[in-house]
Design a protein around this motif. Structure first.
Motif, mmCIF file in Angstrom:
data_model
loop_
_atom_site.group_PDB
_atom_site.id
_atom_site.type_symbol
_atom_site.label_atom_id
_atom_site.label_comp_id
_atom_site.label_asym_id
_atom_site.label_seq_id
_atom_site.Cartn_x
_atom_site.Cartn_y
_atom_site.Cartn_z
ATOM 1 N N GLN A 1 0.542 -0.802 0.423
ATOM 2 C CA GLN A 1 -0.448 0.222 0.172
ATOM 3 C C GLN A 1 0.711 1.426 -0.280
ATOM 4 O OE1 GLN A 1 -3.764 0.955 0.475
ATOM 5 N NE2 GLN A 1 -2.347 2.722 -0.788
ATOM 6 N N SER A 2 1.796 1.709 0.758
ATOM 7 C CA SER A 2 3.259 2.566 0.797
ATOM 8 C C SER A 2 3.118 2.642 -0.615
ATOM 9 C CB SER A 2 3.923 2.320 1.818
ATOM 10 O OG SER A 2 3.545 1.950 2.891
ATOM 11 N N LEU A 3 3.987 1.638 -1.126
ATOM 12 C CA LEU A 3 4.886 1.907 -2.203
ATOM 13 C C LEU A 3 3.883 2.421 -3.389
ATOM 14 C CD1 LEU A 3 6.682 -1.386 -2.511
ATOM 15 C CD2 LEU A 3 7.712 0.414 -2.035
ATOM 16 N N ALA A 4 2.126 1.721 -3.547
ATOM 17 C CA ALA A 4 1.619 2.709 -4.712
ATOM 18 C C ALA A 4 1.321 3.941 -3.760
ATOM 19 C CB ALA A 4 0.250 1.704 -4.364
ATOM 20 N N ASP A 5 1.009 4.438 -2.871
ATOM 21 C CA ASP A 5 0.809 5.984 -2.748
ATOM 22 C C ASP A 5 2.313 6.477 -3.083
ATOM 23 O OD1 ASP A 5 -1.556 5.519 -2.020
ATOM 24 O OD2 ASP A 5 -0.796 5.018 0.258
ATOM 25 N N LEU A 6 3.577 6.202 -2.200
ATOM 26 C CA LEU A 6 5.159 6.535 -2.902
ATOM 27 C C LEU A 6 5.056 7.239 -4.348
ATOM 28 C CD1 LEU A 6 7.530 5.303 -0.340
ATOM 29 C CD2 LEU A 6 6.754 7.544 -0.521
ATOM 30 N N GLN A 7 4.637 5.641 -5.198
ATOM 31 C CA GLN A 7 4.492 6.155 -6.132
ATOM 32 C C GLN A 7 3.768 7.214 -6.444
ATOM 33 O OE1 GLN A 7 4.270 2.289 -8.416
ATOM 34 N NE2 GLN A 7 5.412 3.629 -10.575
ATOM 35 N N HIS A 8 2.484 7.534 -6.543
ATOM 36 C CA HIS A 8 1.879 7.926 -7.419
ATOM 37 C C HIS A 8 1.924 9.796 -6.244
ATOM 38 C CE1 HIS A 8 0.421 4.326 -8.921
ATOM 39 N NE2 HIS A 8 -0.098 5.597 -9.392
ATOM 40 N N LEU A 9 3.022 9.862 -4.926
ATOM 41 C CA LEU A 9 3.394 10.702 -4.706
ATOM 42 C C LEU A 9 4.890 11.490 -5.228
ATOM 43 C CD1 LEU A 9 2.787 10.544 -1.138
ATOM 44 C CD2 LEU A 9 1.430 12.124 -2.176
ATOM 45 N N LEU A 10 5.455 10.593 -6.588
ATOM 46 C CA LEU A 10 5.754 11.193 -7.363
ATOM 47 C C LEU A 10 5.247 12.281 -8.384
ATOM 48 C CD1 LEU A 10 7.924 8.022 -8.108
ATOM 49 C CD2 LEU A 10 8.818 9.941 -7.042
ATOM 50 N N LEU A 11 6.327 13.301 -8.122
ATOM 51 C CA LEU A 11 6.775 14.989 -8.912
ATOM 52 C C LEU A 11 7.504 14.739 -9.737
ATOM 53 C CD1 LEU A 11 4.623 17.328 -6.851
ATOM 54 C CD2 LEU A 11 3.555 16.231 -8.990
ATOM 55 N N HIS A 12 7.657 15.174 -11.055
ATOM 56 C CA HIS A 12 8.490 15.508 -11.994
ATOM 57 C C HIS A 12 8.667 17.243 -12.092
ATOM 58 C CE1 HIS A 12 8.967 12.356 -14.705
ATOM 59 N NE2 HIS A 12 7.725 12.672 -14.588
ATOM 60 N N ASP A 13 10.248 17.310 -12.081
ATOM 61 C CA ASP A 13 10.725 18.799 -11.483
ATOM 62 C C ASP A 13 10.276 19.350 -12.873
ATOM 63 O OD1 ASP A 13 12.344 21.111 -11.290
ATOM 64 O OD2 ASP A 13 14.325 20.369 -11.132
ATOM 65 N N PRO A 14 10.054 20.882 -13.064
ATOM 66 C CA PRO A 14 9.041 20.900 -13.795
ATOM 67 C C PRO A 14 10.667 22.097 -14.791
ATOM 68 C CG PRO A 14 8.465 22.377 -12.166
ATOM 69 C CD PRO A 14 9.223 20.924 -11.718
ATOM 70 N N ALA A 15 11.027 21.831 -14.166
ATOM 71 C CA ALA A 15 12.775 22.924 -14.779
ATOM 72 C C ALA A 15 13.827 21.480 -15.388
ATOM 73 C CB ALA A 15 13.791 23.247 -13.854
ATOM 74 N N ALA A 16 13.467 20.617 -15.421
ATOM 75 C CA ALA A 16 14.309 19.470 -15.551
ATOM 76 C C ALA A 16 13.784 17.730 -15.442
ATOM 77 C CB ALA A 16 15.687 19.238 -14.796
ATOM 78 N N PRO A 17 12.688 17.671 -16.459
ATOM 79 C CA PRO A 17 11.859 16.682 -16.206
ATOM 80 C C PRO A 17 12.192 15.279 -15.934
ATOM 81 C CG PRO A 17 10.852 18.394 -17.664
ATOM 82 C CD PRO A 17 12.840 18.043 -17.618
ATOM 83 N N GLU A 18 13.911 14.904 -16.015
ATOM 84 C CA GLU A 18 13.930 13.740 -15.792
ATOM 85 C C GLU A 18 14.359 13.209 -14.517
ATOM 86 O OE1 GLU A 18 17.533 16.730 -16.007
ATOM 87 O OE2 GLU A 18 15.790 16.337 -16.788
ATOM 88 N N ASP A 19 13.833 14.708 -13.506
ATOM 89 C CA ASP A 19 13.929 14.097 -12.342
ATOM 90 C C ASP A 19 12.874 14.541 -12.019
ATOM 91 O OD1 ASP A 19 16.767 14.015 -12.642
ATOM 92 O OD2 ASP A 19 17.096 16.422 -11.830
ATOM 93 N N VAL A 20 12.500 13.636 -10.560
ATOM 94 C CA VAL A 20 11.592 13.336 -9.858
ATOM 95 C C VAL A 20 12.199 13.488 -8.902
ATOM 96 C CG1 VAL A 20 9.962 11.927 -11.256
ATOM 97 C CG2 VAL A 20 11.339 11.063 -9.475
ATOM 98 N N PHE A 21 11.222 13.776 -7.267
ATOM 99 C CA PHE A 21 11.055 13.659 -5.690
ATOM 100 C C PHE A 21 9.600 13.341 -5.494
ATOM 101 C CE2 PHE A 21 9.623 17.972 -7.954
ATOM 102 C CZ PHE A 21 8.564 18.288 -7.141
ATOM 103 N N LEU A 22 10.099 13.132 -4.129
ATOM 104 C CA LEU A 22 8.304 12.896 -3.479
ATOM 105 C C LEU A 22 7.692 14.727 -3.053
ATOM 106 C CD1 LEU A 22 9.549 9.943 -1.533
ATOM 107 C CD2 LEU A 22 7.292 9.816 -3.820
ATOM 108 N N ALA A 23 6.141 14.588 -3.071
ATOM 109 C CA ALA A 23 5.625 15.568 -2.671
ATOM 110 C C ALA A 23 5.261 14.711 -1.274
ATOM 111 C CB ALA A 23 4.739 16.008 -3.426
ATOM 112 N N ALA A 24 5.122 16.068 -0.120
ATOM 113 C CA ALA A 24 5.710 15.781 0.884
ATOM 114 C C ALA A 24 3.736 15.302 1.057
ATOM 115 C CB ALA A 24 5.326 17.253 1.572
ATOM 116 N N GLY A 25 2.555 15.359 0.821
ATOM 117 C CA GLY A 25 1.073 14.862 0.920
ATOM 118 C C GLY A 25 0.691 15.110 0.378
ATOM 119 N N THR A 26 -0.849 14.452 0.432
ATOM 120 C CA THR A 26 -1.852 15.643 0.414
ATOM 121 C C THR A 26 -3.727 15.639 0.950
ATOM 122 O OG1 THR A 26 -3.493 14.980 -1.565
ATOM 123 C CG2 THR A 26 -2.527 12.926 -1.019
ATOM 124 N N PRO A 27 -3.561 16.281 0.783
ATOM 125 C CA PRO A 27 -4.388 17.311 -0.167
ATOM 126 C C PRO A 27 -3.772 18.947 0.181
ATOM 127 C CG PRO A 27 -6.168 17.291 1.339
ATOM 128 C CD PRO A 27 -5.260 16.529 2.614
#
Length: 696
Positions: free
Chosen positions: A244-270
């Protein structure tokens, strides 16, 4: 139903009973039937704007009765019963299932009517929808009654626009009509279902940006593949919680708009679906056993925004890592807090950035990437040893001089979090105990990296770390009725704030204490005041002002407990670490194996009590499942010698772990009930060394 009554001030909405799905920059909140109601916190938020504020299903003029619902990552499923349809009698014979899926730029809602009735079922599905364009900060402040935006009807669907987005709704069936009413738009779809059959209708909501914001980050779930990660343990809760945690982590990932090859984890929703320096770094750090890509993307994304100049409004300083990036100015109309789009109000993110880089190297980060980040490393060290220590006492401190920023700038950032034993709030400027410890670890880590990179100055960094280590040990110990323990902080007068708090657990594992001091902290943080059956309390029960449901004054934070467990294991307190890890896993089922940001350890019907406004999923909470593996296996990587050290803790019985990543390859392990390890798979040239210790 409207959220507030006339004359009552707005209140932050509660989230604990909502169904929440997330995919990068978008999150959908609804009730357990799948409905999104106007006048609530419900809706589909994209780029921190509510593009869909209402989505309600009626079947022949009635709302189906909720039966069950589940959300995971970017998908949600909701089962309801249309009790007015089908055969007469007590048993329902017509089921209505809603399946929700978030894709980049779109929300897909499939409604399936399934019949077990003996006769043909004929009904009309009515879907009501609207958007209000409300800002996420306004919704969080409790302003929930924004009117719907004017909707435009055409033959292909319905659309509306706010300042930032255009939203379009279409249905993949022959609709009898699209229409408008006072609450938005609606569409009627006739449905015929034969006995034993099912019929489906799909609604698609698409959103497009009509103008850019300051930080248009797109979903990054496509950037990682954790499908090979699998855990089977004697404790049956561990594996499902991890999945469950991995599914949520994967969908909290965002691409850096300045360099889309890099991803990071958004802190949390909403509320925090964006880049947060501290949160994103801790989450990336906890996920390192699954690979270095997220850590590298996070390090690069933050380095691009690293401070270059001095700005008292934003808190920027040269070398400082930012606290958060927002798409728009963040204004809390209830508290008056106003945060700029790039805000640097954090005392600890810079040290954490350095430590994540050092640990990523231990896990096998390509040296070429370390060389690339050398300028940012030098600048971060410069802040730690310069602007981060504003006074001659050589301690890291913070003070919000604007009156509109964060009064507290460590991870416990609420205004009342730093308290004395008697409960009164400490005066600023504040020097947090864990901030000093983070800096000690960062300077030690930077010294190792300087040596690896051949940069002059490693010896100086070691000396600076030793000085800060000495200041921590000399100035932060106190004696209270709770015993001899570490203070939570020093206040503006330089006095040790003697509240008993979980902060001391973050000092473990940093190399800041002597062995006897670490043993005292280990005993205190796992004592009755701080550790209960569901985790580590943020504030001890014997403190004045203790509140088991207070944000930082007695609640349990998932990531805080996980970090304490990891640090205990790192310092060799295996039995203590096992106790903490087991307490955290004991809370998992109560939250559908989807840990929230925080909760109360006060048991209600044998389970922890929700904190009603808690975000869920939260990146560092979800990453805590990986921390449990770190504790259970006793993971200590050393990629420079291609050696993975293990010290199995037997926290969850025998277990099989597949899909770890070390030194550029996959590691699969089997741990027996006695702690014996079988290496099932490892990269060529990698040694797995096992220290089997007695214990739990």
């Amino acid at each position: 139903m409207r959220d507030r009554q006339a004359g009552r001030p707005p209140r932050q909405p509660w989230l604990h009973e909502l169904s929440i799905v997330v995919n990068g920059n978008a999150t959908a909140l609804s009730d357990r039937s799948g409905d999104m109601e106007s006048g609530t916190a419900h809706g589909w938020f994209v780029d921190d704007r509510r593009v869909l504020s209402r989505l309600v299903l009626e079947v022949d003029g009635e709302r189906p009765s909720p039966v069950a619902g589940r959300a995971s990552g970017a998908t949600g499923a909701y089962s309801t019963s249309a009790r007015s349809l089908g055969d007469a009698g007590a048993d329902p014979t017509v089921q209505v299932v809603r399946e929700r899926r978030l894709a980049p730029g779109s929300l897909h809602e499939t409604v399936t009517v399934a019949s077990s009735a003996a006769c043909t079922v004929r009904c009309v599905l009515r879907l009501r929808f609207a958007g209000d364009g409300a800002d996420i900060a306004s919704v969080k402040s409790g302003h929930l009654d924004a009117p719907p935006l004017p909707a435009r009807l055409d033959g292909d669907g319905v659309s509306w626009s706010d300042e930032w987005h255009r939203t379009t709704v279409t249905v993949d069936a022959a609709a009898t009509s699209y229409d408008n009413d006072a609450d938005g738009a609606l569409v009627d779809v006739p449905v015929v279902v034969e006995p034993g059959a099912a019929t489906s209708v799909t609604l698609v909501v698409r959103v497009e940006r009509v103008q850019p914001s300051a930080f248009d980050a797109d979903p990054g779930a496509d950037a990682v593949d954790w499908s090979r990660v699998r855990v089977v343990a004697d404790d049956p809760r561990l594996g499902p919680t991890l999945q469950q945690s991995l599914a949520d982590l994967q969908h909290l990932l965002l691409h850096d708009p300045a360099a889309p090859e890099d991803v990071f984890l958004a802190a949390g929703t909403p509320w925090y679906l964006t880049l947060f320096g501290r949160d994103s770094l801790w989450a990336a750090r906890l996920t390192l056993p699954l690979g270095t890509d997220v850590a590298l993307g996070t390090l690069r994304t933050l380095a691009r925004r690293q401070g270059r100049t001095h700005d008292p409004v934003t808190g920027e300083a040269p070398g400082k890592i930012p606290h958060e990036l927002r798409r728009h100015v963040y204004l809390d109309t209830t508290t008056g807090m106003a945060l700029p789009q790039v805000y640097y109000g954090t005392v600890d993110a810079t040290a954490l950035w350095v430590s994540v880089l050092a640990e990523a190297v231990d896990w096998g980060l390509d040296p070429a990437h370390v060389h690339e980040l050398t300028p940012a490393l030098r600048a971060a060290v410069g802040w730690l040893t310069g602007d981060g220590q504003p006074d001659e006492d050589g301690l890291l401190k913070y003070l919000d001089t604007t009156g509109a920023g964060l009064a507290n700038q460590g991870w416990k950032d609420s205004g009342d979090s730093i308290r004395w034993r008697d409960g009164h709030v400490a005066d600023a400027p504040i020097a947090l105990v864990e901030a000093q410890a983070y800096a000690v670890a960062a300077l030690d880590g930077a010294a190792r990296l300087y040596g690896l990179l051949g940069i002059d100055g490693a010896d100086t960094l070691v000396t600076q770390a030793d000085r800060l280590r000495g200041r921590l040990r000399d100035r932060f110990w106190v004696d209270t009725d709770a015993g001899h323990h570490l203070a939570i902080a020093l206040d503006g007068a330089g006095h040790a704030v003697d509240g008993l708090a979980s902060n001391m657990g973050h000092v473990l594992g940093t190399g800041s204490l002597r062995a006897d001091e670490a043993a005292l902290v280990a005993a205190t943080v796992t004592g009755d005041e701080l550790l209960d059956e569901f985790g580590v309390r943020t504030f001890g029960t014997g403190n004045g002002g203790f509140n088991p449901i207070g944000y930082h004054t007695g609640s349990i934070w998932t990531h805080d407990t996980a970090i304490v467990a990891v640090n205990l294991a790192r310092d060799g307190f295996v039995d203590h670490a096992v106790r903490v890890a087991r307490s955290l896993l004991a809370s998992s089922d109560a939250f559908g194996r989807r840990w929230p940001e925080l909760y109360s350890g006060v048991a209600f019907a044998g389970a922890p009590t929700p904190y009603p406004a808690s975000c869920r999923p939260q990146a560092w909470s979800a990453a805590s499942a990986i921390a449990l593996l770190t504790v259970a296996l006793g993971l200590r990587p050393d990629a420079t010698t291609r050696t993975l050290h293990l010290r199995p803790a037997r926290a969850f019985g025998a277990l099989r772990v597949e899909g770890l990543q070390f030194a550029g390859g996959r590691v699969d392990l089997q741990v027996g009930p006695g702690g014996e390890v079988t290496v099932l798979r490892a990269p060529d040239g990698v040694r797995v060394e096992v220290d089997v210790t007695p214990g739990s």
